[in-house]
Design an enzyme around this catalytic site. Structure first.
Site, mmCIF file in Angstrom:
data_model
loop_
_atom_site.group_PDB
_atom_site.id
_atom_site.type_symbol
_atom_site.label_atom_id
_atom_site.label_comp_id
_atom_site.label_asym_id
_atom_site.label_seq_id
_atom_site.Cartn_x
_atom_site.Cartn_y
_atom_site.Cartn_z
ATOM 1 N N ASP A 1 0.848 -1.197 0.000
ATOM 2 C CA ASP A 1 0.000 0.000 0.000
ATOM 3 C C ASP A 1 0.880 1.242 0.000
ATOM 4 O O ASP A 1 1.956 1.252 0.595
ATOM 5 C CB ASP A 1 -0.975 0.002 1.185
ATOM 6 C CG ASP A 1 -0.304 -0.170 2.535
ATOM 7 O OD1 ASP A 1 0.530 -1.097 2.688
ATOM 8 O OD2 ASP A 1 -0.584 0.620 3.454
ATOM 9 N N GLU B 1 -0.216 -1.275 5.756
ATOM 10 C CA GLU B 1 0.808 -0.807 6.695
ATOM 11 C C GLU B 1 0.638 0.670 6.998
ATOM 12 O O GLU B 1 0.787 1.105 8.143
ATOM 13 C CB GLU B 1 2.217 -1.070 6.126
ATOM 14 C CG GLU B 1 3.351 -0.886 7.143
ATOM 15 C CD GLU B 1 3.850 0.560 7.281
ATOM 16 O OE1 GLU B 1 4.511 0.858 8.301
ATOM 17 O OE2 GLU B 1 3.587 1.401 6.395
#
Lengths: 426, 426
Positions: free
Chosen positions: A103, A168
């Site tokens: 991400d 994350e």
């Protein structure tokens, strides 16, 4: 016969162009929260083609949100899938997790970018684009290390577990999900952008928002009001004094030369709505560092207590106390024992490849390593290509050489940590 | 025979209900900038029915914008029309302008209103709605005064000029346009909300925006950055010190008991875009009071010089100077001679009606009186119903009694200032 690590090195050197192309594709596959599927397809395909056992699953919000350390800005994870590839060892060796997130954070103001944010353009030895440094470059380094060993016919005793996780940037639900799914190893390495320094200790962090109240009045009679801006300056001072006190107590070699090892940062301020009115409300958002070994709740209490004390010093605050919310993302701190053999192993591989000892530092930011070490009980080190100063910035880029350096050191570390079982076709 | 002013008083008392209904209609006709036509229709109709010579015209942007004191946030005035009604006197008397604006400021956050902003609801002796205090209540008082004299058959020697203008809230283009059109009188009265105090002296004001620069960095290494928030505190201090010095120099009776006669207010602050980044840019908007008699450019220079001095005291500011823009609205200061006969006349009417001397004050804000007195050379007093604390606020309202008190005092002032020529049907 060429020693194994020389063969690995030359494999990596020979494949540079292909790998740069792969990174380009990884960056071009935009993977903001909820959009990770396309880049995960690429990862999955690659792990499959290397013969790993691949596990892909969508995060289960209902299940994960029960965990006391769950933290996310979303309330469902539709379309957000982890991909894990396991390279099963022959047995009798130590296992290793290579963990990295796919991400990326939003691009911010587009006019601050010289090129399109997902161009993947290569120029002057660097590759550009959102996610290049944070942390697709690091993920590529892990993949190169793994493929280099595989393709040169290495067989390991211990397992290597390649984890390509989501979420994350919003608090680690992806990695939390790998832990809940049962993934475990004797050590973990996260190639977040450390500029090839080794981070055995990771700072945690939490976001907060403070609300400061004033009393509105016309600007021409501003003495009839109480300015929330004036009051914000006092809140800022109180927060700075807390930061100072917390950092004065810190003493470890890893903090040498660091003026503020665990900072509290005020990142945004917004208040008032008319030039000629006294502002009666103001918000400041910030990020409080959590000291390695500290329980986040302890840090929260210290902050809340400091803000409460303002009410003892100031009548206005006594009647209109500052409110604090802990919102958004939160990362646990983490650390590995300074004599842990994996840490020593990584240091040796670094020194052998670079001809000098690595820089050892405490991380200035949180990573999924906090979850892996604290919740997963997996000793974790952060070590990767790219630099903090590029992460989350416009024109984010990564130095390509550092990726290949990192991959070579990682491959050597894996060889020594997981141990060679036997060599195919020897 | 009943003395004229008693007859006027009883006319006003008898018409209360109708006038409250008229104010309700005036408030219900929302008149944000560019939307003034509907309320001006009502005014025009009323002036016509009183037999005044009515002049209605759209503001000419091209013409007005050439004026050195022009100030507006629009670049055309389509649909924004002034309405002026002239009650021609018999000759030989002094003339008077009654000036009021029909434009209102935006409603702000709707959820802060208990009722719809344009309800015009009457409750507990007050009428509610945007524009009630600022300044349709005052405009109604002027209209009542005028009609009371007309309807009771008074004929005046001097002219009364009723000006219903637009654009006061954005810097006074409406009133500037009346001056350019040639309207002039021996005195002017503006019934802005003074809470029936008399303001012979009006503070001017100007809006500014300061840009403060920092250097971005990750919050975890905030010592590598420069926080625009920290720098804003220094800018705020510099501005406060300028305010202090400017006010220390002021001494006139009208400022007695006023802790900051001519304030500089910081009304908004906005900076940073991520909790965990060091903010590299911040804006503060404010309003600088202009001292009566001071040339606005002089005040601007003082502010600019004070900000420039920051660069001598601080290396960062030397390399990244604070930028200032003068934007949005601007009101000229104004004053009338303290011995001017119109001022004395108004004081006497007040005292005679209320049985005590009026409160005399310097205004804490600018009005179109700055333009009338400075550009139009028309001695101007501000005196009206409503209070500053209601203006521009949610749930804006006005005390109805104050409107009728004001109208009565105005009617009496007109009688004495313009002088009675002869009485109809006597």
């Amino acid at each position: 016969m060429i020693p194994i690590n020389e063969e690995v090195k030359s494999f990596i050197n020979n494949q540079r162009e292909d790998y740069v192309d792969l990174l380009k594709q990884m960056v071009q596959r935009e993977s903001l929260a909820g959009h990770e599927a396309s880049v995960q397809d690429l990862v999955e395909e690659r792990l499959n083609s290397n013969g790993l056992m691949v596990d892909r699953w969508e995060l289960d919000y209902k299940q994960l949100s029960k965990h006391p350390e769950f933290c996310a800005s979303r309330t469902d994870f539709e379309g957000s899938e982890n991909v894990v590839g396991v390279w099963k060892g022959e047995g009798g060796g130590k296992s290793l997790i290579l963990n990295g997130h796919v991400d990326v954070v939003p691009e911010g103001e587009l006019d601050q970018w010289d090129k399109a944010p997902y161009s993947g353009e290569v120029k002057g030895g660097r590759l550009y684009g959102r996610g290049s440094t944070d942390m697709k470059g690091g993920n590529l380094a892990s993949l190169i290390a793994l493929e280099a060993l595989k393709k040169t016919g290495v067989r390991l005793k211990g397992d290597v577990i390649f984890q390509s996780v989501v979420e994350e940037e919003a608090g680690g639900s992806g990695t939390l999900s790998t832990i809940e799914r049962g993934y475990k190893a004797d050590a973990a390495l996260i190639p977040e952008p450390t500029n090839l320094a080794i981070f055995p200790v990771q700072q945690g962090s939490m976001w907060f928002k403070v609300h400061i109240y004033g009393k509105s009045a016309h600007g021409g009679t501003r003495y009839e009001g109480i300015s929330a801006i004036e009051k914000a300056f006092k809140v800022n001072e109180a927060i700075l004094s807390l930061e100072r006190e917390r950092n004065e107590l810190l003493s470890r070699d890893l903090y040498d030369g660091n003026p503020i090892p665990v900072p509290i940062n005020i990142g945004t301020i917004n208040g008032g709505n008319w030039p000629s009115s006294v502002p009666d409300h103001l918000e400041m958002e910030g990020r409080m560092g959590v000291i390695p070994g500290e329980i986040p709740q302890q840090a929260k209490s210290e902050m809340e207590e400091r803000l409460r004390k303002l009410s003892e010093q100031d009548e206005w605050f006594a009647e209109h106390p500052v409110k604090i919310e802990w919102f958004g993302a939160r990362w646990l701190p983490g650390e590995i024992d300074e004599n842990h053999p994996f840490l020593e192993r990584l240091e040796e591989s670094y020194t052998s490849h670079k001809g000098q000892a690595p820089v050892m530092k405490a991380s200035p930011w949180g990573t999924d390593g906090g979850l892996l070490s604290t919740i997963g009980n997996i000793p974790t080190v952060v070590f990767g290509p790219g630099t903090t100063s590029e992460a989350h910035q416009p024109n984010e880029s990564i130095e390509l050489d550092a990726i290949f350096d990192c991959a070579t050191i990682m491959a050597d570390t894996i060889l020594e940590w997981c141990e060679v079982a036997e060599r195919k076709e020897e």
